[in-house]
Enzyme design. Structure first.
Site, PDB file in Angstrom:
ATOM      1  CB  CYS A 174       3.325   2.192   7.823  1.00  0.00           C
ATOM      2  SG  CYS A 174       5.103   2.292   7.611  1.00  0.00           S
ATOM      3  CG  LEU A 175       4.711   8.285   8.847  1.00  0.00           C
ATOM      4  CD1 LEU A 175       5.794   9.125   9.512  1.00  0.00           C
ATOM      5  CD2 LEU A 175       3.510   9.157   8.480  1.00  0.00           C
ATOM      6  CG  HIS A 220       4.717  -0.261  12.898  1.00  0.00           C
ATOM      7  ND1 HIS A 220       3.578  -0.432  12.135  1.00  0.00           N
ATOM      8  CD2 HIS A 220       5.531   0.534  12.161  1.00  0.00           C
ATOM      9  CE1 HIS A 220       3.721   0.216  10.986  1.00  0.00           C
ATOM     10  NE2 HIS A 220       4.901   0.821  10.972  1.00  0.00           N
ATOM     11  CD  GLU A 221       7.880   3.067  13.858  1.00  0.00           C
ATOM     12  OE1 GLU A 221       8.634   2.980  12.864  1.00  0.00           O
ATOM     13  OE2 GLU A 221       6.712   3.483  13.766  1.00  0.00           O
ATOM     14  N   GLY A 275       5.482   7.476  14.859  1.00  0.00           N
ATOM     15  CA  GLY A 275       6.739   6.734  14.958  1.00  0.00           C
ATOM     16  C   GLY A 275       7.457   6.713  13.623  1.00  0.00           C
ATOM     17  CD  GLN A 306       9.101   4.176   8.576  1.00  0.00           C
ATOM     18  OE1 GLN A 306       9.271   4.306   9.780  1.00  0.00           O
ATOM     19  NE2 GLN A 306       7.944   4.425   7.992  1.00  0.00           N
ATOM     20  CG  HIS A 358       9.693   0.190   9.725  1.00  0.00           C
ATOM     21  ND1 HIS A 358       9.357   0.019   8.400  1.00  0.00           N
ATOM     22  CD2 HIS A 358       8.648   0.864  10.284  1.00  0.00           C
ATOM     23  CE1 HIS A 358       8.162   0.553   8.171  1.00  0.00           C
ATOM     24  NE2 HIS A 358       7.708   1.076   9.302  1.00  0.00           N
TER      25      HIS A 358
HETATM   26 NI    NI Z   1       5.939   2.096   9.670  1.00  0.00          NI
END
Ligand code: NI
Length: 167
Positions: free
Chosen positions: A92-93, A134-135, A46, A51, A138
């Site tokens: 998380c990226l 989660h997204e 995701g 991000q 963000h």
């Molecule tokens: Ni993330």
């Protein structure tokens, strides 16, 4: 298509609140395509526009084992959440190498637009439910590590700073 640069925690830009997309046009479709390419290359399941330093409400997700079930959520809203919560491990990226448990609603119903600008609703559970919550955090400027203890957050911040210096 192009690979986009992913911002790493604790960069302040991760705390910006995303604005709604005004029109699902070619610019947004290109953003979705570039975000998808960036997510698959990372690799991740995701990615939120926040991000990649674009502060508009756009998310891409693919939780399939075959990595060919791309979902794009434009202006997503959670319209229902189950009372049942579930603890599961997240990563998380934007926080590479860090995984920890976060409690989320077990099931959610999401209302959003797709790349064509069409409204859809989706019932999400399992990894997809975790991922969408989660997204969407963000997009509200929240990173999952903020659910962890202050001590853990301090440790993660110092780890991330060391990593940034090493690169
Ligand atoms: Ni993330």
């Amino acid at each position: 298509m192009a690979l986009l640069n992913i911002i790493n925690y604790p960069d302040k830009r991760l705390h910006k609140i995303a604005k709604p997309v005004e029109a699902v046009n070619d610019r947004i479709r290109r953003l979705v395509a570039d975000m998808a390419e960036t997510m698959y290359a990372a690799p991740g399941v995701g990615l939120a526009a926040t991000q990649v330093d674009v502060h508009e409400r756009v998310i891409v997700i693919d939780v399939s084992e075959t990595h060919d079930q791309l979902l794009a959520f434009i202006n997503p809203e959670i319209i229902w959440s189950s009372d049942e919560k579930k603890l599961s491990e997240e990563g998380c990226l934007s926080v590479p190498g860090i995984y920890d448990n976060v409690e989320r609603a077990e099931k959610v119903r999401v209302h959003a637009l797709n790349e064509k600008g069409e409204i859809f609703e989706m019932d999400c559970e399992g990894l997809l439910a975790v991922c969408i919550q989660h997204e969407m955090d963000h997009l509200m400027g929240r990173v999952f590590v903020e659910y962890l203890s202050p001590l853990k957050q301090t440790r993660i911040k110092s780890k991330m700073k060391k990593l940034a210096h090493a690169m």
